[in-house]
Design a protein around this motif. Structure first.
Motif, short mmCIF file in Angstrom:
data_model
loop_
_atom_site.label_atom_id
_atom_site.label_comp_id
_atom_site.label_asym_id
_atom_site.label_seq_id
_atom_site.Cartn_x
_atom_site.Cartn_y
_atom_site.Cartn_z
N ALA A 1 0.83 -1.21 0.00
CA ALA A 1 0.00 0.00 0.00
C ALA A 1 0.87 1.26 0.00
N ASP A 2 1.99 1.21 0.70
CA ASP A 2 2.89 2.36 0.72
C ASP A 2 3.50 2.60 -0.66
N PHE A 3 3.88 1.52 -1.35
CA PHE A 3 4.42 1.66 -2.70
C PHE A 3 3.38 2.24 -3.66
N GLU A 4 2.11 1.95 -3.41
CA GLU A 4 1.06 2.34 -4.34
C GLU A 4 0.47 3.72 -4.05
N VAL A 5 0.97 4.42 -3.06
CA VAL A 5 0.53 5.80 -2.83
C VAL A 5 0.91 6.62 -4.06
N PRO A 6 -0.05 7.29 -4.71
CA PRO A 6 0.24 7.99 -5.98
C PRO A 6 1.43 8.95 -5.89
N GLU A 7 1.51 9.71 -4.80
CA GLU A 7 2.62 10.66 -4.67
C GLU A 7 3.97 9.95 -4.61
N ASP B 1 4.44 -4.86 -14.25
CA ASP B 1 4.22 -5.59 -12.99
C ASP B 1 2.80 -5.40 -12.46
N GLY B 2 1.90 -4.91 -13.31
CA GLY B 2 0.51 -4.82 -12.92
C GLY B 2 0.11 -3.55 -12.19
N GLY B 3 0.99 -2.55 -12.14
CA GLY B 3 0.66 -1.30 -11.48
C GLY B 3 -0.03 -0.33 -12.42
N THR B 4 -0.37 0.84 -11.91
CA THR B 4 -1.04 1.86 -12.70
C THR B 4 -0.29 3.19 -12.58
N ILE B 5 -0.47 4.04 -13.56
CA ILE B 5 0.15 5.36 -13.57
C ILE B 5 -0.82 6.36 -12.95
N PRO B 6 -0.40 7.11 -11.92
CA PRO B 6 -1.29 8.07 -11.24
C PRO B 6 -1.40 9.38 -12.00
N TRP B 7 -2.24 9.42 -13.02
CA TRP B 7 -2.31 10.58 -13.90
C TRP B 7 -2.66 11.88 -13.17
N PRO B 8 -3.68 11.93 -12.31
CA PRO B 8 -3.99 13.22 -11.66
C PRO B 8 -2.81 13.81 -10.90
N GLU B 9 -2.09 12.93 -10.21
CA GLU B 9 -0.94 13.42 -9.43
C GLU B 9 0.21 13.85 -10.35
N LEU B 10 0.38 13.15 -11.48
CA LEU B 10 1.42 13.56 -12.43
C LEU B 10 1.09 14.92 -13.05
N ILE B 11 -0.18 15.15 -13.34
CA ILE B 11 -0.58 16.44 -13.89
C ILE B 11 -0.32 17.55 -12.88
N ARG B 12 -0.69 17.31 -11.63
CA ARG B 12 -0.44 18.31 -10.59
C ARG B 12 1.05 18.58 -10.43
N HIS C 1 3.34 18.23 -12.74
CA HIS C 1 3.82 18.94 -13.92
C HIS C 1 3.46 20.41 -13.87
N ARG C 2 2.29 20.73 -13.32
CA ARG C 2 1.90 22.14 -13.21
C ARG C 2 2.82 22.90 -12.27
N THR C 3 3.39 22.20 -11.30
CA THR C 3 4.32 22.84 -10.36
C THR C 3 5.72 22.90 -10.93
N THR C 4 6.21 21.76 -11.42
CA THR C 4 7.54 21.66 -12.02
C THR C 4 7.43 20.75 -13.23
N PRO C 5 7.80 21.21 -14.43
CA PRO C 5 7.67 20.37 -15.62
C PRO C 5 8.32 19.01 -15.43
N LEU C 6 7.65 17.98 -15.91
CA LEU C 6 8.18 16.62 -15.82
C LEU C 6 9.49 16.52 -16.61
N PRO C 7 10.41 15.67 -16.17
CA PRO C 7 11.63 15.45 -16.95
C PRO C 7 11.28 15.03 -18.38
N ALA C 8 12.07 15.48 -19.34
CA ALA C 8 11.75 15.28 -20.75
C ALA C 8 11.61 13.80 -21.12
N ALA C 9 12.55 12.96 -20.66
CA ALA C 9 12.50 11.54 -21.02
C ALA C 9 11.26 10.87 -20.45
N LEU C 10 10.91 11.21 -19.22
CA LEU C 10 9.72 10.66 -18.59
C LEU C 10 8.47 11.14 -19.32
N HIS C 11 8.42 12.43 -19.62
CA HIS C 11 7.25 13.01 -20.28
C HIS C 11 7.01 12.34 -21.64
#
Length: 422
Positions: free
Chosen positions: A239-245, A269-280, A282-292
């Protein structure tokens, strides 16, 4: 020698009012002529005009404008064929009703054949990998499906099994640990906890004996197996690993070469990408280019992150740096209007919209090329102002902003008819 790309010249003359074409040609003279004449090698009306001895500049420009005015219907996107089943005789055109009827049979051979194809969504794959029947009863995953998973090509098997990491089925878990390198601790815990919940400690020990887990991960699981509250301990760790932040922090903290692999590891490995948290984030600090860029390739990447990647700027020469863009346009996750409004630099955006970048083809996009929007922008900012058109042509090669910004700048420089875009 002209520095204006022929595709830019052709696109501009397509948008320009026919009444101002002769004056543009006369004013630009040798500066524009070489660019347009170089288009003579491209099959079409221009090449025909050159071979016939006509004036290629005027004939091409007038032909383009006439076609623009006479064209009433929007371009029709090219239809796509669905990918084939692994079995070449299997149908790929099943309706939703037909697919439901086949799945309702709960026939192991039918289910395995459907699983090997492309018609099942992730929800149905997850159900089948958990051994859940359509009536809700649960049992071992049938041999027909597990045999398929044991025998399938490894890349395809990995994509399939991502939906079944937490299924808890003992045979599916054995296939995973024998065939796939689980790349994250969350993935290993997800698998183990699924088996533990469904079959208990002894089955976990059998699966663990076949697994090639890192020594530290194996020791942690073995310790938990010896504790009364071991399952709860591992569950809390997962559960700790799966915290979106925490996932966002994990993705952003790696280097350029690590970040795309971390995205793949989470998904494989069956996980999910936390899109809302990634958007937030990115709005604060642009995501790294390779990740984006890697995130943009995912089919569920939100439009806001795709638009942001356009606005950050597209490479001028290396077309392989933007495979995500073609896929997003074809799938309809981005539109041609998005490219026109947000992509920079303008010359690259125009090459994409004109289908001359060597990769994208507007005929295949879900939205088609934004012709109507292009005409409106041209009329708004340039109209029949010859000076503005000349400035726009000269700005295109080195301008770093978007197409609307370039047109607004040309307008502002020559009279500020519509006002510059910020």
């Amino acid at each position: 020698m002209s520095t204006i790309d022929p595709s830019v010249v052709k696109a501009v003359f397509t948008l320009a009012d026919a009444a101002i074409v002769p004056e543009l040609v006369d004013r630009l003279g040798d500066e524009l002529g070489p660019a347009l004449r170089s288009l003579a090698s491209v099959p079409g009306p221009l090449a025909d005009a050159v071979r016939a001895g006509g004036d290629p500049v005027l004939l091409e420009a007038v032909e383009a404008v006439r076609a623009r005015r006479e064209r009433l219907d929007p371009p029709v996107a090219r239809p796509f064929a669905l990918p084939a089943f692994a079995d070449p005789d299997a149908r790929t055109d099943l309706t939703a009703e037909e697919l439901d009827a086949l799945l309702d049979l709960d026939d192991p051979l039918v289910d395995a054949r459907l699983f090997a194809g492309s018609v099942l969504d992730r929800t149905e794959r997850t159900r089948l990998l958990a051994g859940v029947r359509r009536d809700g009863t649960v049992g071992p995953v049938p041999t027909a499906l597990t045999d398929l998973l044991w025998a399938a090509e490894l890349g395809r098997c990995a994509r399939w099994l991502a939906a079944g990491m937490a299924s808890g089925d003992a045979e599916v878990a054995r296939i995973v640990v024998n065939r796939l390198p689980l790349r994250t601790e969350a993935g290993r815990l997800r698998l183990i906890l699924g088996v533990w919940a469904r079959h208990g400690r002894d089955e976990v020990r059998r699966v663990l004996a076949e697994a090639d887990f890192p020594a530290e991960a194996r020791a942690e699981i073995e310790e938990a197996l010896g504790r009364r509250d071991g399952r709860a301990v591992l569950g809390a760790r997962l559960a700790d690993f799966e915290v979106p932040e925490h996932i966002v922090e994990f993705l952003c903290s790696g280097g350029d070469s690590e970040q795309p692999d971390r995205v793949d590891g989470i998904l494989d490995d069956g996980g999910t990408i936390p899109w809302p948290e990634l958007i937030r984030a990115h709005r604060t600090t642009p995501l790294p280019a390779a990740l984006h860029a890697r995130l943009a390739e995912l089919p569920d990447c939100p439009n806001e992150l795709l638009i942001a990647l356009l606005a950050e700027g597209l490479p001028r020469s290396n077309r392989d740096d933007r495979p995500w863009l073609h896929t997003a346009l074809v799938a309809g996750r981005l539109t041609g209007a998005d490219v026109m409004e947000h992509a920079r630099p303008a010359a690259v955006a125009l090459s994409i919209l004109a289908g001359t970048d060597g990769r994208t083809s507007p005929a295949r996009w879900a939205s088609g090329a934004p012709r109507a929007r292009a005409y409106l922008l041209a009329d708004r900012y340039l109209g029949t102002n010859v000076e503005a058109w000349i400035v726009a042509l000269r700005l295109f090669p080195d301008f770093t902003g978007t197409i609307p910004e370039l047109l607004a700048t040309a307008d502002a420089v020559t009279g500020n008819r519509a006002g510059a875009v910020g």
